[in-house]
Design a protein around this motif. Structure first.
Motif, PDB file in Angstrom:
ATOM      1  N   PHE A  15       0.828  -1.203   0.000  1.00  0.00           N
ATOM      2  CA  PHE A  15       0.000   0.000   0.000  1.00  0.00           C
ATOM      3  C   PHE A  15       0.861   1.251   0.000  1.00  0.00           C
ATOM      4  O   PHE A  15       0.600   2.201   0.715  1.00  0.00           O
ATOM      5  N   CYS A  28     -12.022  -1.530   1.869  1.00  0.00           N
ATOM      6  CA  CYS A  28     -11.750  -1.823   0.454  1.00  0.00           C
ATOM      7  C   CYS A  28     -11.228  -3.261   0.318  1.00  0.00           C
ATOM      8  O   CYS A  28     -10.072  -3.470  -0.012  1.00  0.00           O
ATOM      9  N   GLN A  30     -11.696  -5.762  -1.863  1.00  0.00           N
ATOM     10  CA  GLN A  30     -11.214  -6.251  -3.159  1.00  0.00           C
ATOM     11  C   GLN A  30      -9.806  -5.745  -3.455  1.00  0.00           C
ATOM     12  O   GLN A  30      -8.975  -6.474  -3.983  1.00  0.00           O
ATOM     13  N   GLN A  31      -9.542  -4.502  -3.110  1.00  0.00           N
ATOM     14  CA  GLN A  31      -8.214  -3.942  -3.345  1.00  0.00           C
ATOM     15  C   GLN A  31      -7.174  -4.642  -2.475  1.00  0.00           C
ATOM     16  O   GLN A  31      -6.078  -4.949  -2.944  1.00  0.00           O
ATOM     17  N   VAL A  32      -7.510  -4.920  -1.243  1.00  0.00           N
ATOM     18  CA  VAL A  32      -6.586  -5.622  -0.346  1.00  0.00           C
ATOM     19  C   VAL A  32      -6.296  -7.015  -0.893  1.00  0.00           C
ATOM     20  O   VAL A  32      -5.137  -7.426  -1.002  1.00  0.00           O
ATOM     21  N   GLN A  34      -6.640  -8.196  -3.982  1.00  0.00           N
ATOM     22  CA  GLN A  34      -5.909  -8.172  -5.247  1.00  0.00           C
ATOM     23  C   GLN A  34      -4.438  -7.854  -5.043  1.00  0.00           C
ATOM     24  O   GLN A  34      -3.570  -8.497  -5.624  1.00  0.00           O
ATOM     25  N   ARG A  35      -4.137  -6.890  -4.196  1.00  0.00           N
ATOM     26  CA  ARG A  35      -2.735  -6.545  -3.968  1.00  0.00           C
ATOM     27  C   ARG A  35      -1.970  -7.664  -3.274  1.00  0.00           C
ATOM     28  O   ARG A  35      -0.817  -7.905  -3.592  1.00  0.00           O
ATOM     29  N   CYS A  61     -12.712 -12.161  -5.758  1.00  0.00           N
ATOM     30  CA  CYS A  61     -11.973 -12.387  -7.004  1.00  0.00           C
ATOM     31  C   CYS A  61     -12.906 -12.567  -8.195  1.00  0.00           C
ATOM     32  O   CYS A  61     -12.582 -12.143  -9.305  1.00  0.00           O
ATOM     33  N   MET A  64     -13.711  -9.115  -9.674  1.00  0.00           N
ATOM     34  CA  MET A  64     -12.632  -8.231 -10.134  1.00  0.00           C
ATOM     35  C   MET A  64     -12.583  -8.165 -11.652  1.00  0.00           C
ATOM     36  O   MET A  64     -12.754  -9.162 -12.337  1.00  0.00           O
TER      37      MET A  64
END
Length: 101
Positions: A15, A28, A30-32, A34-35, A61, A64
């Protein structure tokens, strides 16, 4: 442990472009996910799996738009799902890069 503590235990390099002081794992997800899948290490994976559970990670997932092909294969292997169930599988890039042409 709450969502903020889990987020603070993840690798800080995930991040680098955002201020996580006010964020948590629930703001968030989905962002966590995915990263961590694309850039995290095994400890990061274990943290998100413990917090969200495999079923929720798979649901994130599936929604996404983009996910690395290797990460998609990994999540399909773990969950026993097929690639066709994921949105990112159907929305591939339309422009090829120069080094692939």
């Amino acid at each position: 442990m709450d969502g903020k503590e889990y987020l603070n235990r993840l690798s800080p390099s995930l991040f680098w472009d955002m201020d996580i002081s006010g964020a948590s794992m629930d703001t968030c997800p989905q962002q966590v996910v995915q990263r961590v899948l694309e850039y995290g290490n095994l400890d990061d994976w274990r943290l998100i799996r413990d917090y969200y559970g495999l079923v929720r990670i798979v649901e994130f997932c599936k929604q996404m738009r983009t996910l690395d092909r290797v990460c998609l294969s990994y999540i399909c292997l773990l969950s026993g799902t097929s690639k066709e169930e994921y949105r990112c599988y159907h929305t591939t890039r339309s422009n090829t890069t120069l080094w692939n042409s």
